[in-house]
Write a protein that holds these residues in place. Structure first.
Motif, PDB file in Angstrom:
ATOM      1  N   ARG A 138       0.843  -1.187   0.000  1.00 49.18           N
ATOM      2  CA  ARG A 138       0.000   0.000   0.000  1.00 49.18           C
ATOM      3  C   ARG A 138       0.889   1.252   0.000  1.00 49.18           C
ATOM      4  NH1 ARG A 138      -2.195  -1.362   4.070  1.00 49.18           N
ATOM      5  NH2 ARG A 138      -1.427   0.070   5.653  1.00 49.18           N
ATOM      6  N   ILE A 139       0.607   2.187  -0.888  1.00 52.49           N
ATOM      7  CA  ILE A 139       1.412   3.414  -0.966  1.00 52.49           C
ATOM      8  C   ILE A 139       0.881   4.383   0.079  1.00 52.49           C
ATOM      9  CG2 ILE A 139       2.370   5.182  -2.460  1.00 52.49           C
ATOM     10  CD1 ILE A 139       2.983   2.321  -3.336  1.00 52.49           C
ATOM     11  N   GLU A 140       1.425   4.254   1.260  1.00 51.89           N
ATOM     12  CA  GLU A 140       0.925   5.003   2.417  1.00 51.89           C
ATOM     13  C   GLU A 140       2.085   5.175   3.383  1.00 51.89           C
ATOM     14  OE1 GLU A 140      -0.450   5.110   6.484  1.00 51.89           O
ATOM     15  OE2 GLU A 140      -0.179   3.150   5.576  1.00 51.89           O
ATOM     16  N   ASP A 141       2.305   6.409   3.830  1.00 55.36           N
ATOM     17  CA  ASP A 141       3.515   6.691   4.604  1.00 55.36           C
ATOM     18  C   ASP A 141       3.399   6.344   6.075  1.00 55.36           C
ATOM     19  OD1 ASP A 141       6.232   7.878   4.765  1.00 55.36           O
ATOM     20  OD2 ASP A 141       5.225   9.330   6.069  1.00 55.36           O
ATOM     21  N   ALA A 142       2.219   6.533   6.681  1.00 56.10           N
ATOM     22  CA  ALA A 142       2.092   6.361   8.125  1.00 56.10           C
ATOM     23  C   ALA A 142       2.562   4.989   8.584  1.00 56.10           C
ATOM     24  CB  ALA A 142       0.644   6.588   8.559  1.00 56.10           C
ATOM     25  N   SER A 143       2.176   3.935   7.886  1.00 60.58           N
ATOM     26  CA  SER A 143       2.618   2.591   8.256  1.00 60.58           C
ATOM     27  C   SER A 143       3.777   2.111   7.392  1.00 60.58           C
ATOM     28  CB  SER A 143       1.462   1.595   8.162  1.00 60.58           C
ATOM     29  OG  SER A 143       1.004   1.481   6.830  1.00 60.58           O
ATOM     30  N   LYS A 144       3.717   2.381   6.091  1.00 60.39           N
ATOM     31  CA  LYS A 144       4.686   1.798   5.152  1.00 60.39           C
ATOM     32  C   LYS A 144       5.965   2.606   4.985  1.00 60.39           C
ATOM     33  CE  LYS A 144       1.838  -1.562   4.130  1.00 60.39           C
ATOM     34  NZ  LYS A 144       2.103  -2.967   4.516  1.00 60.39           N
ATOM     35  N   GLY A 145       5.983   3.850   5.463  1.00 56.60           N
ATOM     36  CA  GLY A 145       7.200   4.651   5.385  1.00 56.60           C
ATOM     37  C   GLY A 145       7.658   4.962   3.972  1.00 56.60           C
ATOM     38  N   VAL A 146       6.703   5.132   3.042  1.00 56.10           N
ATOM     39  CA  VAL A 146       7.086   5.280   1.641  1.00 56.10           C
ATOM     40  C   VAL A 146       7.850   6.575   1.350  1.00 56.10           C
ATOM     41  CG1 VAL A 146       5.228   3.794   0.792  1.00 56.10           C
ATOM     42  CG2 VAL A 146       4.830   6.268   1.013  1.00 56.10           C
ATOM     43  N   PHE A 147       7.692   7.589   2.186  1.00 57.41           N
ATOM     44  CA  PHE A 147       8.402   8.835   1.911  1.00 57.41           C
ATOM     45  C   PHE A 147       9.888   8.743   2.249  1.00 57.41           C
ATOM     46  CE2 PHE A 147       4.187  11.304   2.532  1.00 57.41           C
ATOM     47  CZ  PHE A 147       3.807  10.979   1.243  1.00 57.41           C
ATOM     48  N   TRP A 148      10.314   7.606   2.800  1.00 54.05           N
ATOM     49  CA  TRP A 148      11.748   7.369   2.980  1.00 54.05           C
ATOM     50  C   TRP A 148      12.396   6.770   1.732  1.00 54.05           C
ATOM     51  CZ3 TRP A 148      10.181   5.088   8.262  1.00 54.05           C
ATOM     52  CH2 TRP A 148      10.263   6.064   9.249  1.00 54.05           C
ATOM     53  N   LEU A 149      11.586   6.275   0.801  1.00 51.02           N
ATOM     54  CA  LEU A 149      12.129   5.633  -0.391  1.00 51.02           C
ATOM     55  C   LEU A 149      13.011   6.567  -1.225  1.00 51.02           C
ATOM     56  CD1 LEU A 149       9.021   3.542  -1.524  1.00 51.02           C
ATOM     57  CD2 LEU A 149      11.143   2.663  -0.507  1.00 51.02           C
ATOM     58  N   PRO A 150      12.613   7.824  -1.474  1.00 54.88           N
ATOM     59  CA  PRO A 150      13.474   8.692  -2.273  1.00 54.88           C
ATOM     60  C   PRO A 150      14.868   8.880  -1.680  1.00 54.88           C
ATOM     61  CG  PRO A 150      11.279   9.632  -2.119  1.00 54.88           C
ATOM     62  CD  PRO A 150      11.318   8.474  -1.162  1.00 54.88           C
ATOM     63  N   ASP A 151      14.955   9.021  -0.363  1.00 52.44           N
ATOM     64  CA  ASP A 151      16.259   9.228   0.268  1.00 52.44           C
ATOM     65  C   ASP A 151      17.115   7.978   0.174  1.00 52.44           C
ATOM     66  OD1 ASP A 151      18.061  10.964   1.766  1.00 52.44           O
ATOM     67  OD2 ASP A 151      17.776   9.545   3.403  1.00 52.44           O
ATOM     68  N   ILE A 152      16.489   6.808   0.329  1.00 51.31           N
ATOM     69  CA  ILE A 152      17.247   5.559   0.196  1.00 51.31           C
ATOM     70  C   ILE A 152      17.808   5.434  -1.214  1.00 51.31           C
ATOM     71  CG2 ILE A 152      17.082   3.036   0.206  1.00 51.31           C
ATOM     72  CD1 ILE A 152      14.943   3.304   2.402  1.00 51.31           C
ATOM     73  N   LEU A 153      16.957   5.668  -2.211  1.00 51.31           N
ATOM     74  CA  LEU A 153      17.408   5.527  -3.594  1.00 51.31           C
ATOM     75  C   LEU A 153      18.501   6.536  -3.934  1.00 51.31           C
ATOM     76  CD1 LEU A 153      16.917   3.940  -6.211  1.00 51.31           C
ATOM     77  CD2 LEU A 153      15.331   5.758  -6.905  1.00 51.31           C
ATOM     78  N   ALA A 154      18.382   7.745  -3.399  1.00 49.58           N
ATOM     79  CA  ALA A 154      19.378   8.783  -3.693  1.00 49.58           C
ATOM     80  C   ALA A 154      20.769   8.405  -3.193  1.00 49.58           C
ATOM     81  CB  ALA A 154      18.941  10.107  -3.072  1.00 49.58           C
TER      82      ALA A 154
END
Length: 399
Positions: free
Chosen positions: A188-204
């Motif tokens: 699920r594309i959802e930040d509260a549980s899945k933490g998806v907004f951390w993905l850009p920093d990891i990829l960078a």
């Protein structure tokens, strides 16, 4: 024995659990059928119409209140000739609450799929009216027994599981020569549980040769795309993925990346390991470390520590032998303890035990007095700003 499983067909973990459990319970002589509430005229989601054969859709007119909807649900349960029900806590509030009002001779099994305070409060609200509780992770059970006074003898751990025949060992796609690691986020594309907004920093923080596929849908998809636009082949948004397409998707990737803040026991993680897609996931005590042994069949990083997550991936990018070893071990872990057969045997034992000697539970309430108990109503935590809630969740996991 015929059991109603409270869920609506959808592309998600809870329904995947239903499908796997339905198949697994059939050899035990237990018929599992889905039962769900939906607004009148909505029908099943597109692409899932065939699931109508395995359950019952209870249509609720727009003008009716919760009590009337509960009556429709009760009527469907009684008309269906069910011997019992499985309630997935907080999947739907009316279906969670209905167990307090059902006839005394029905088996009532509660399944707790998450480790949040809200989930635990809801579970505690209906606890007197269920015969047994299944927790999908050890963390769930520990919290409910130690902190919420659930009876230990009637609170079990049965992990979510996969049908191994859907994940052939020889199904992995080799990485093209010269290509970097192929990362996949699935869920699920959802930040509260899945933490998806951390993905850009990891990829960078990863080599330019690494790629990331994001598969799924959710209310934070638009914001994620704004923060990390699609730039194939570096970043690809695959959209929602049908259940039957998941094994092939996983087989085309090397690493399953899951930066979650909280989970129960995510089906996507079990599926990834079954496919030999190496898990690089947040360390959630009693949840992810229940299936992933760090350094043996996957790798764990502290919640929110994007630098550590990226360092793990960079290391695997230069150590093909470790990547292969983790892939094989991940598959073996699932084969040993996370199969449909193992899961179904656990549920069958509970159903038969209740049928043979039902524990004493609270007497059913009259549906004429329908109300939502405190644990199923919105509490103070509901109104906290999302950034504060996310910070508190991260702190809780790090302590």
């Amino acid at each position: 024995m015929k059991i109603a499983y409270f869920v609506l067909p959808h592309l998600g973990g809870t329904y995947t659990v239903f499908r796997n459990l339905r198949a697994g319970l059939a050899p035990h002589g237990i018929e599992l059928c889905w039962l769900g509430l939906a607004p009148a005229g909505q029908g099943l989601a597109s692409g899932l119409e065939q699931e109508a054969a395995f359950g019952t859709l209870v249509e609720v007119p727009s003008q009716v209140d919760d009590r009337a909807a509960a009556r429709l649900l009760e009527r469907a349960i009684l008309a269906g000739g069910f011997d019992g029900v499985v309630v997935n806590v907080l999947s739907d509030r009316i279906q969670t609450n209905i167990v307090r009002y059902l006839p005394a001779d029905l088996i009532r099994l509660m399944v707790v799929h998450n480790i949040t305070p809200g989930t635990y409060a809801a579970a505690e609200a209906i606890r007197p009216h269920v015969h047994a509780t299944v927790c999908v992770s050890q963390r769930c059970r520990d919290d409910l027994v130690k902190r919420h006074h659930f009876p230990a003898g009637r609170t079990s751990v049965i992990a979510n599981a996969v049908a191994l025949d859907a994940f052939p060992e020889t199904g992995r796609s080799p990485r093209p020569s010269g290509q970097g690691l192929r990362l996949l986020f699935l869920g699920r594309i959802e930040d509260a549980s899945k933490g998806v907004f951390w993905l850009p920093d990891i990829l960078a923080r990863l080599p330019a040769s690494s790629t990331l596929t994001i598969a799924g849908d959710g209310h934070d998809l638009k914001r994620l795309k704004a923060a990390m636009p699609e730039r194939a082949p570096r970043v690809v948004y695959a959209g929602a993925v049908a259940a039957q397409a998941v094994p092939a998707l996983l087989a085309r990737h090397d690493i399953f990346l899951m930066p979650s803040r909280y989970e129960g026991l995510p089906m996507a993680l079990v599926e990834a390991m079954a496919a030999g897609c190496v898990p690089v996931v947040s360390r959630l005590r009693g949840v992810t470390d229940m299936i992933v042994e760090h350094g043996r069949d996957g790798l764990l990083f502290p919640v929110g520590d994007t630098a550590s997550a990226a360092e793990i991936v960079r290391t695997l990018d230069t150590d093909h032998a470790q990547l292969c070893s983790l892939s094989v071990a991940a598959r073996r872990k699932v084969e040993g303890a996370f199969t449909v057969e193992h899961m179904a045997a656990g549920y069958a034992t509970i159903f038969r035990g209740i049928a043979a000697d039902p524990p004493l539970i609270a007497a059913p309430l009259s549906i004429n007095g329908w109300s939502m108990p405190r644990g199923l109503r919105a509490g103070l935590r509901t109104f906290l700003p999302r950034p504060l809630k996310n910070w508190l969740r991260g702190v809780r996991e790090r302590l």
